[in-house]
Write a protein that holds these residues in place. Structure first.
Motif, short mmCIF file in Angstrom:
data_model
loop_
_atom_site.label_atom_id
_atom_site.label_comp_id
_atom_site.label_asym_id
_atom_site.label_seq_id
_atom_site.Cartn_x
_atom_site.Cartn_y
_atom_site.Cartn_z
N LEU A 1 -25.81 25.97 -57.64
CA LEU A 1 -25.46 25.95 -59.22
C LEU A 1 -26.49 26.08 -59.57
O LEU A 1 -26.91 26.73 -60.68
CB LEU A 1 -25.16 24.18 -59.58
CG LEU A 1 -24.88 23.98 -61.07
CD1 LEU A 1 -23.70 25.07 -61.53
CD2 LEU A 1 -24.50 22.80 -61.50
N GLY A 2 -28.13 25.45 -59.38
CA GLY A 2 -29.45 25.99 -60.16
C GLY A 2 -29.58 27.77 -60.00
O GLY A 2 -29.68 28.66 -60.90
N ALA A 3 -28.78 27.77 -58.46
CA ALA A 3 -28.83 29.49 -58.47
C ALA A 3 -28.35 30.65 -59.33
O ALA A 3 -28.80 31.81 -60.05
CB ALA A 3 -29.19 29.75 -56.86
N PHE A 4 -27.10 29.87 -59.96
CA PHE A 4 -25.84 30.64 -60.44
C PHE A 4 -27.04 30.72 -62.30
O PHE A 4 -26.68 31.28 -62.25
CB PHE A 4 -24.94 29.68 -60.58
CG PHE A 4 -23.74 30.78 -61.45
CD1 PHE A 4 -22.93 31.72 -61.26
CD2 PHE A 4 -23.37 29.76 -62.23
CE1 PHE A 4 -22.56 32.16 -61.38
CE2 PHE A 4 -22.48 29.93 -62.87
CZ PHE A 4 -21.89 31.77 -63.17
N ILE A 5 -27.19 29.46 -62.07
CA ILE A 5 -27.56 29.88 -63.81
C ILE A 5 -28.82 30.03 -64.32
O ILE A 5 -29.06 31.27 -65.16
CB ILE A 5 -27.79 27.97 -63.96
CG1 ILE A 5 -26.18 27.26 -64.04
CG2 ILE A 5 -28.75 28.08 -65.50
CD1 ILE A 5 -27.12 25.75 -64.13
N TYR A 6 -29.77 30.32 -62.95
CA TYR A 6 -30.82 31.12 -63.32
C TYR A 6 -30.62 33.11 -63.15
O TYR A 6 -30.60 32.97 -64.27
CB TYR A 6 -31.63 30.86 -62.25
CG TYR A 6 -32.70 31.42 -62.08
CD1 TYR A 6 -34.17 31.28 -62.69
CD2 TYR A 6 -33.64 33.04 -61.32
CE1 TYR A 6 -35.30 31.81 -63.07
CE2 TYR A 6 -34.06 33.77 -61.69
CZ TYR A 6 -35.77 33.12 -62.36
OH TYR A 6 -36.94 34.17 -62.15
N PHE A 7 -29.31 32.79 -62.71
CA PHE A 7 -29.12 34.82 -62.19
C PHE A 7 -28.42 35.15 -63.29
O PHE A 7 -28.41 35.99 -64.26
CB PHE A 7 -28.62 34.97 -61.30
CG PHE A 7 -29.32 34.80 -59.98
CD1 PHE A 7 -30.38 35.70 -59.99
CD2 PHE A 7 -29.24 34.32 -58.55
CE1 PHE A 7 -31.41 35.91 -58.83
CE2 PHE A 7 -29.80 34.03 -57.79
CZ PHE A 7 -31.49 35.29 -57.42
N TRP A 8 -27.84 34.07 -63.71
CA TRP A 8 -26.48 34.11 -64.59
C TRP A 8 -27.65 35.07 -66.40
O TRP A 8 -27.79 35.52 -67.27
CB TRP A 8 -25.59 33.05 -65.22
CG TRP A 8 -24.49 33.22 -66.89
CD1 TRP A 8 -24.72 34.74 -67.55
CD2 TRP A 8 -24.12 32.15 -66.92
NE1 TRP A 8 -22.82 34.47 -67.65
CE2 TRP A 8 -22.93 33.14 -67.46
CE3 TRP A 8 -23.85 30.51 -67.10
CZ2 TRP A 8 -22.25 32.12 -68.37
CZ3 TRP A 8 -23.01 29.91 -67.18
CH2 TRP A 8 -21.70 30.73 -68.54
N LEU B 1 -22.22 33.22 -55.38
CA LEU B 1 -22.76 31.32 -55.58
C LEU B 1 -21.65 31.31 -55.44
O LEU B 1 -21.46 29.99 -55.01
CB LEU B 1 -23.20 31.75 -56.65
CG LEU B 1 -25.12 32.30 -55.48
CD1 LEU B 1 -26.09 32.11 -57.54
CD2 LEU B 1 -26.17 31.49 -54.68
N ILE B 2 -20.36 31.74 -56.64
CA ILE B 2 -19.62 30.30 -56.95
C ILE B 2 -18.31 30.63 -55.35
O ILE B 2 -17.86 28.95 -55.36
CB ILE B 2 -17.97 31.03 -58.08
CG1 ILE B 2 -19.37 31.13 -59.41
CG2 ILE B 2 -17.32 30.97 -58.17
CD1 ILE B 2 -18.58 31.89 -60.67
N LEU B 3 -18.04 31.63 -54.35
CA LEU B 3 -17.16 31.76 -53.46
C LEU B 3 -18.27 30.53 -52.67
O LEU B 3 -17.96 29.61 -51.73
CB LEU B 3 -17.21 32.76 -52.78
CG LEU B 3 -16.12 33.92 -53.88
CD1 LEU B 3 -16.21 34.59 -53.26
CD2 LEU B 3 -14.60 32.67 -54.04
N GLY B 4 -19.38 30.82 -52.72
CA GLY B 4 -20.32 29.69 -51.40
C GLY B 4 -20.24 27.91 -51.88
O GLY B 4 -20.13 27.71 -51.45
N ILE B 5 -20.25 27.78 -53.28
CA ILE B 5 -20.09 26.58 -54.46
C ILE B 5 -18.90 26.17 -53.56
O ILE B 5 -18.62 25.18 -52.83
CB ILE B 5 -20.73 26.65 -55.67
CG1 ILE B 5 -21.61 26.69 -55.92
CG2 ILE B 5 -19.74 25.46 -55.38
CD1 ILE B 5 -22.18 26.71 -57.22
N ILE B 6 -16.90 26.40 -54.04
CA ILE B 6 -15.77 26.31 -53.14
C ILE B 6 -16.07 26.39 -52.11
O ILE B 6 -15.27 25.53 -51.60
CB ILE B 6 -15.20 27.45 -53.73
CG1 ILE B 6 -14.98 27.53 -55.41
CG2 ILE B 6 -13.72 27.49 -53.36
CD1 ILE B 6 -14.55 29.05 -55.72
N PHE B 7 -16.44 27.23 -50.96
CA PHE B 7 -16.69 27.39 -49.51
C PHE B 7 -17.04 25.86 -48.76
O PHE B 7 -16.10 24.87 -48.01
CB PHE B 7 -16.90 28.64 -49.28
CG PHE B 7 -16.83 28.44 -47.32
CD1 PHE B 7 -16.00 28.99 -46.86
CD2 PHE B 7 -18.26 27.90 -46.70
CE1 PHE B 7 -16.12 28.60 -45.10
CE2 PHE B 7 -18.07 27.79 -44.90
CZ PHE B 7 -17.35 28.27 -44.86
#
Length: 135
Positions: A55-62, A72-78
């Motif tokens: 989630l931190g990586a997702f927010i940073y890249f976003w 990253l979203i698929l990684g979180i779901i997986f």
């Protein structure tokens, strides 16, 4: 400080918090007494650690680069789908293999329902065959 910088710092703190939870999870794997509590440490806290880091990586890249990472979203779901299932299956296999509980774990309520009084696994099919076809 702009909103973008604040969100980048939030992302950094989430990644740092995920790293701390991951270290705590590793200590739980080392310190806990039996396979059941170790599986709990591995599945629950590691799921949280990976979630916080991704989630931190997702927010940073976003907010830093301006794109939404589907990976990253698929990684979180997986991780949310597979980690609890894997922990459950490991505990189930250990219980069916009769790995003993640690001392002080409490009572084993499943043992009587699963194994009966004689200590062997109750097989419903065998009981049905004996009742249906008397010899």
């Amino acid at each position: 400080m702009s909103v973008r910088e604040i969100l980048e710092w939030i992302a950094i703190l989430l990644i740092l918090l995920g790293s701390i939870v991951s270290v705590i999870s590793a200590l739980g794997l080392i310190r806990l007494p039996d396979v059941y509590t170790r599986s709990h440490a591995a599945s629950k806290s590691s799921t949280l650690a990976v979630f916080l880091s991704l989630l931190g990586a997702f927010i940073y890249f976003w907010f830093h680069d301006g794109y939404v990472s589907i990976r990253l979203i698929l990684g979180i779901i997986f991780v949310f789908i597979t980690s609890p299932v894997a922990g459950h299956l490991i505990c189930r296999a250990a219980y069916r293999s009769r790995v003993p509980l640690a001392e002080g774990s409490g009572s084993d309520e499943l043992k009587l329902a699963l194994y009966g009084n004689e200590g062997s696994i109750i097989d419903a099919d065998e009981d049905m065959k004996k009742e249906s076809y008397p010899q």
